[in-house]
Design a protein around this motif. Structure first.
Motif, PDB file in Angstrom:
ATOM      1  N   VAL A  59     101.493 177.940  66.153  1.00  0.00           N
ATOM      2  CA  VAL A  59     101.121 176.737  66.004  1.00  0.00           C
ATOM      3  C   VAL A  59     102.012 176.139  64.863  1.00  0.00           C
ATOM      4  N   TYR A  60     102.043 176.849  63.857  1.00  0.00           N
ATOM      5  CA  TYR A  60     102.997 176.323  62.827  1.00  0.00           C
ATOM      6  C   TYR A  60     104.439 175.960  62.989  1.00  0.00           C
ATOM      7  N   LEU A  62     105.334 174.893  66.101  1.00  0.00           N
ATOM      8  CA  LEU A  62     105.424 173.909  66.764  1.00  0.00           C
ATOM      9  C   LEU A  62     105.789 172.588  65.827  1.00  0.00           C
ATOM     10  N   PHE A  63     104.976 172.528  64.906  1.00  0.00           N
ATOM     11  CA  PHE A  63     105.259 171.677  63.617  1.00  0.00           C
ATOM     12  C   PHE A  63     107.019 171.788  63.107  1.00  0.00           C
ATOM     13  N   SER A  66     109.215 170.799  65.521  1.00  0.00           N
ATOM     14  CA  SER A  66     109.334 169.177  65.745  1.00  0.00           C
ATOM     15  C   SER A  66     110.232 168.679  64.719  1.00  0.00           C
ATOM     16  N   VAL A 247     106.593 165.579  68.235  1.00  0.00           N
ATOM     17  CA  VAL A 247     105.387 166.059  67.696  1.00  0.00           C
ATOM     18  C   VAL A 247     104.394 166.238  68.536  1.00  0.00           C
ATOM     19  N   GLU A 250     105.158 168.742  71.527  1.00  0.00           N
ATOM     20  CA  GLU A 250     104.965 170.072  71.020  1.00  0.00           C
ATOM     21  C   GLU A 250     103.652 170.465  70.882  1.00  0.00           C
ATOM     22  N   LEU A 251     102.764 169.524  70.491  1.00  0.00           N
ATOM     23  CA  LEU A 251     101.507 169.899  70.122  1.00  0.00           C
ATOM     24  C   LEU A 251     100.580 169.798  71.410  1.00  0.00           C
ATOM     25  N   GLY A 254     101.733 172.775  73.184  1.00  0.00           N
ATOM     26  CA  GLY A 254     101.396 174.097  72.438  1.00  0.00           C
ATOM     27  C   GLY A 254      99.847 174.412  72.475  1.00  0.00           C
ATOM     28  N   LEU A 255      99.293 173.274  72.797  1.00  0.00           N
ATOM     29  CA  LEU A 255      97.796 173.658  72.921  1.00  0.00           C
ATOM     30  C   LEU A 255      97.379 174.190  74.326  1.00  0.00           C
ATOM     31  N   THR A 258      98.344 177.899  73.492  1.00  0.00           N
ATOM     32  CA  THR A 258      97.290 178.485  72.411  1.00  0.00           C
ATOM     33  C   THR A 258      95.930 178.773  73.053  1.00  0.00           C
TER      34      THR A 258
END
Length: 385
Positions: A59-60, A62-63, A66, A247, A250-251, A254-255, A258
């Motif tokens: 998750v980190y 992904l940020f 971005s 962002v 990616e979130l 990524g969700l 995850t």
């Protein structure tokens, strides 16, 4: 004759970027391989716990991806124009955001690791082991947040080989320290999963120090405190305009991944099959990731010079190359399937899971290759984030 000359120039540009970036991706994937092999010898629970704890790092990342994506958009174009000052200003913006996010993840992993692990699994043994790993691993976030932003700028400013060497040596140190600290070799204590986390921290210390030394050399892009304190307002607005869509992308993406890991976490220790499937998948797509990253640099650089038509031609060629790269990666995964029985530490149930996961991965990587080149490379390089 001109066509041949242009194709030759394109191939040279592509190889100059793809080879070091692919090597960098391969070295990073090898860390996962060594973790899986060494922790697998300890227990299947150790492998599963570290795999689930790694979702926090995912998750980190992904940020971080971005932020570096936004920096790449501007760095490649401004470097193509020869505007070093603008590159330093965009570097400062990226660093400021990266440090803030890195500190948030550090505090979460240090002070609330159990809560983070409970998101991914309800099994007490996996929660406790994963929390132990996170407390140590958290020390690497801030260093990673600084070094990766600068290495991204190096890659976009004609120093892809140096960037790759730094990352590769850092990974080699990580692998060696994994062996020494997980297994307890010689004077080193046997630390198990904590050793795997500490090995990462040590490698990131080396990576950051080496990066800062490179930065101090004459004519290299510098991290300037004045630009960090006093941000260029126009550049900042442009940066957020083009970075925020990345962002969001990616979130959301990524969700999904995850939540997939959350579901897998409830399989218990048999979720180790997912860990190994991801490792094999990451190893097979190294060249695809190299092509994707190189496409952003090449297209951005040409657009920065005002060569729109050439950028379009290069973009078309890169899309075709990404399809070929993805197909080859899928074939490699299919060739590996007959040998999965060699993972003797897995239960028979986990081995069955692994076989199905690899079959799915063999065609998944084709789409990943195409998307990495277009969505993560060509589109952002043209400002179409």
């Amino acid at each position: 004759m001109n066509t041949i000359s242009e194709n030759t120039i394109f191939r040279k540009k592509l190889l100059k970027l793809v080879i070091p970036i692919s090597m960098q991706q391969l070295m990073m994937a090898l860390v996962g391989v060594t973790d899986a092999v060494m922790l697998g010898f300890l227990s299947q629970d150790s492998l599963s716990a570290v795999s689930l704890a790694g979702q926090v790092q995912f998750v980190y990342s992904l940020f971080l991806f971005s932020i570096t994506g936004g920096v790449s958009i501007f760095a490649s174009q401004y470097w193509g124009r020869g505007n070093k000052q603008a590159v330093e200003k965009i570097l400062a913006i990226g660093l400021k955001i990266s440090v803030i996010i890195s500190l948030l993840f550090t505090f979460g992993a240090v002070f609330a690791p159990v809560g983070l692990m409970k998101i991914f699994t309800s099994e007490t043994v996996l929660v406790d082991m994963g929390a132990e790993y996170l407390r140590t691993y958290a020390l690497s976030f801030l260093m990673l947040g600084i070094s990766q932003i600068y290495l991204c700028v190096m890659k976009n400013c004609g120093q892809a080989y140096k960037s790759s060497i730094i990352s590769s040596v850092s990974v080699l140190i990580n692998i060696v320290m994994n062996w020494l600290l997980i297994c307890g070799v010689g004077i080193f204590p046997k630390m198990g999963i904590s050793g795997a986390a500490l090995a990462t921290v040590i490698s990131k210390v080396v990576e950051l120090l080496w990066t800062l030394i490179i930065m101090l050399k004459k004519d290299n892009v510098k991290i300037r405190l004045s630009y960090i304190i006093s941000t260029d307002r126009v550049l900042k607005d442009d940066y957020f305009k083009y970075t925020l869509p990345i962002v969001g992308n990616e979130l959301v993406w990524g969700l999904g991944f995850t939540m997939y890991s959350v579901i897998m976490g409830h399989l218990g220790s048999d979720a180790a099959a997912n860990s190994i499937a991801n490792i094999i998948k990451n190893l097979s797509v190294c060249v695809c990731m190299g092509i994707g990253s190189a496409s952003g640099v090449i297209i951005g650089s040409e657009l920065g010079r005002g060569n729109l038509e050439k950028a379009k031609k290069y973009g078309s060629k890169l899309c075709k190359i990404s399809i070929i790269g993805g197909a080859i990666s899928g074939a490699v995964i299919l060739c590996i399937i007959p040998f999965i029985h060699l993972f003797s530490s897995l239960t028979s149930t986990a081995q069955d899971y692994l076989k199905v996961m690899l079959i799915v991965s063999s065609y998944y990587v084709i789409g990943k290759s195409i998307n990495t080149t277009t969505i993560a490379g060509i589109f952002p390089a043209g400002g179409d984030s």
